[in-house]
Design a protein around this motif. Structure first.
Motif, PDB file in Angstrom:
ATOM      1  N   UNK A   1       2.628   1.679  -3.300  1.00  0.00           N
ATOM      2  CA  UNK A   1       1.693   2.120  -4.349  1.00  0.00           C
ATOM      3  C   UNK A   1       1.340   3.592  -4.198  1.00  0.00           C
ATOM      4  N   UNK A   2       1.306   4.085  -2.939  1.00  0.00           N
ATOM      5  CA  UNK A   2       0.918   5.475  -2.689  1.00  0.00           C
ATOM      6  C   UNK A   2       2.087   6.451  -2.824  1.00  0.00           C
TER       7      UNK A   2
ATOM      8  N   UNK B   1       4.306  -2.314  -7.083  1.00  0.00           N
ATOM      9  CA  UNK B   1       3.208  -2.712  -6.186  1.00  0.00           C
ATOM     10  C   UNK B   1       2.344  -3.800  -6.836  1.00  0.00           C
TER      11      UNK B   1
ATOM     12  N   UNK C   1       0.838  -1.205   0.000  1.00  0.00           N
ATOM     13  CA  UNK C   1       0.000   0.000   0.000  1.00  0.00           C
ATOM     14  C   UNK C   1       0.875   1.258   0.000  1.00  0.00           C
TER      15      UNK C   1
END
Lengths: 498, 131
Positions: free
Chosen positions: B77-78, B90, B74
């Motif tokens: 990905x962010x 990711x 997470x």
């Protein structure tokens, strides 16, 4: 695509299935052969057969389609399927092998000493099995329609006839050989195209490639960070626990020689299905780059069949498509035959006299009903159809099986109450989701829709609580031989023989 | 045979009352035909507890490691999500990263469960030899 070549590939798989099945038939003589291959299948071959049986149309065709359609959330399904085997290993693999039972209803009856609960379990097992066979038949219809433009009924009827004949002729002994072969065929049928497609795509000139740029193909809003926490968590709970409640999975452990080998077999299965899911996921990633035009419900499940010809329009693509078609049919056949064997075992013992003849008659019945359903309904999203089956198994059967293995205080009434509450709650939630889920509006609509569409997070604890509370209130009726049976489940074999 | 000869005396024939014979004073863990020993009961209950503890511990460990792994994906990905082989990292981690974790926990559990059973066998075997 070349329809003649694709049909030839299907015929080749069918012939190989029948020939290997016939070899198994030669050795299937006793009732034990038919139900559990005389409990003598070695770990590697048994693991291949379990993996061959477990990897269904849902994962062979559906996984890549789902990744194409919904993005990274699609990967949660195979992760859940693989982790489900870990839970199976942790809590039930060795004990259930030692239970001495042929089927789940056998186990429940022996553990709870109740014919009524056995009958209820049998009904649930048959319903779950039928629900699981239908997507396999849908997948076969879809595949033959796409590659050979045959009518939708053709694929379902072909798979139904072959599975019915194979299981009725040779039972578990015959299909163990077939399913072992089919695992390796399925893996090859995706691995070879995946490797060839990756090589082809990596060597392409950028100006000739129709492929999307990474940020277009893998947008952040469909990536891992966009996951809905409740929906994903609840789905994972259903997939993790649902594996324990699947009838065709548990019956496979009865074919191991002992509890230790059942455990070793499960570890091998985790490795084998993990390898397959990794390859299948690769096809999903390739699909997002190459075939964004197929990202529509109904079309997405055909993407694995379409990919080779899209990337390699020549004879190589045609050959790879035929290989994929062969693998897809191996998936439909292996899962369907595993389900039919386990269901036929249940029906022949509960409805008929448990003989080889009744097993054969039951096998026919187990195919005819889902075939009728498949012909009357259209192919839906394959992965989510299979996910629904896991949900039903997780809410109805899994709590009772787990508590039956580990908790002395489980009673027949508690088990029956939990199974009924779990099954009815799950059915009502799914029905509610279909009827009113999309009409909800307002701030809480998304949460309400998720609660109905993914009820595992509250339905499984509810069913488990019902089992425990009813059993505790009924503690005078704890089976008299509960301790003895639990000892049987957990005692290592050599010690028992001493 | 003469008519006034007495008919043979009726003898009631029945199977051994196995259930009664095996019915132990303890909680009755013996298998049919096996003698019941208090030590067996203690060892078996110990084995069951050990296996359940091991299974629950493995599950909790797997869930914790998976949660940490999911949180890492997470965060990647962010934040900076590097592209490897044309695919964001990711996505690659989500597609391939969980299966090795599952396999490692499966292998560790299978080995430990077999070790628990070996320990039980050696304890129970030693007790039998003493008896």
């Amino acid at each position: 695509m070349n329809p003649a070549l694709d049909i030839a590939a299907v015929v080749l798989v069918l012939v190989a299935t029948v020939v290997l099945g016939a070899m198994g038939v030669r050795f299937s003589r006793t009732t034990g052969d038919f139900f559990v291959a005389s409990r003598s299948v070695r770990s590697v071959w048994n693991a291949s057969a379990i993996s061959g049986e477990y990897l269904s149309a849902g994962t062979f065709l559906g996984l890549a389609g789902l990744v194409l359609l919904v993005g990274a959330d699609g990967f949660w399904f195979p992760i859940g399927y693989a982790a489900g085997y870990l839970l199976l290993l942790l809590f039930v693999a060795a004990p259930l092998r030692r239970s001495g039972a042929y089927t789940i209803p056998d186990f429940i009856e022996a553990r709870l000493e109740s014919k009524a609960v056995r009958r209820l379990t049998s009904v649930l097992v048959v319903v779950i099995g039928w629900l699981y066979i239908v997507p396999q038949l849908h997948g076969a219809s879809l595949a033959l329609k796409v590659v050979a433009d045959l009518p939708e009924w053709a694929g379902a009827v072909v798979v139904a006839v072959v599975v019915c004949g194979l299981v009725a002729a040779g039972g578990m002994r015959a299909i163990t050989v077939v399913q072992g072969m089919q695992y390796w065929l399925k893996l090859t049928a995706l691995l070879v195209p995946a490797v060839v497609l990756l090589i082809a795509l990596s060597g392409r000139e950028p100006e000739l490639s129709p492929a999307l740029e990474p940020l277009q193909a893998f947008p952040v809003e469909l990536g891992p960070a966009a996951t809905h926490p409740y929906a994903t968590g609840s789905l994972m709970l259903a997939l993790l626990l649902g594996t324990i409640g699947l009838p065709h999975v548990l019956v496979r452990f009865y074919t191991s020689p002992d509890g230790g080998s059942a455990r070793r077999t499960t570890v091998l299965v985790v490795a084998m299905i993990g390898a397959f899911y990794a390859v299948s996921g690769t096809m999903g990633l390739i699909a997002r780059v190459v075939t964004p035009d197929l990202a529509h419900p109904g079309l997405a499940d055909t993407v694995v069949l379409a990919l080779p010809s899209r990337v390699l329009p020549g004879p190589v693509g045609t050959l790879l498509t035929a290989l994929v078609v062969a693998g897809a049919f191996a998936a439909f056949l292996s899962t369907s035959s595993g389900l039919v064997v386990s269901l036929a075992g249940v029906i022949s013992q509960d409805v008929f006299d448990g003989s080889v003849r009744s097993f054969r008659l039951s096998a026919v019945l187990c195919v005819v009903v889902p075939l009728g359903v498949a012909l009357l309904t259209g192919p839906e999203a394959l992965v989510s159809s299979v996910g629904t089956v896991f949900l039903v198994a997780a809410t109805s059967l899994t709590p009772v099986i787990l508590l039956g293995v580990w908790w002395r205080g489980l009673t027949a009434r508690g088990a029956a109450a939990g199974m009924l509450v779990g099954a009815l709650t799950c059915g009502a939630a799914l029905l509610g989701s279909a009827l009113v889920g999309e009409t909800l509006s307002g701030a809480d609509a998304a949460l309400a829709a998720a609660l109905l569409a993914q009820p595992a997070a509250w339905a499984i604890p509810l069913a488990t609580a019902v089992v425990i509370v009813v059993s505790l209130r009924d503690r005078d009726r704890v089976p008299s031989r509960a301790d003895r049976y639990l000892a049987r489940l957990h005692l290592p074999e050599r010690r028992r023989e001493a | 045979m003469s008519e006034d000869a007495e008919p043979p005396r009726r003898v009631r024939v029945s199977a051994d009352d196995a259930a009664a014979a095996e019915s132990p004073g303890t909680s009755g863990i013996a298998l049919p035909g096996a003698p019941v020993h208090e030590a067996d009961t203690v060892f078996l209950h110990g084995l069951m507890r050990a296996q359940l503890r091991l299974a629950a511990g493995s599950l909790v460990g797997f869930l914790l490691v998976s949660l940490v792994f999911t949180a890492s994906i997470f965060i990647i990905a962010r934040t900076a999500d590097p592209i490897l082989f044309g695919v964001p990292l990711s996505w690659l981690l989500q597609a391939y990263g969980y299966y090795p974790l599952i396999l490692v926990f499966a292998i560790l559990f299978a080995r430990s469960a077999a070790r628990n059973e070996r320990r039980y066998r050696s304890l129970a075997g030693a007790d039998e030899e003493r008896a």
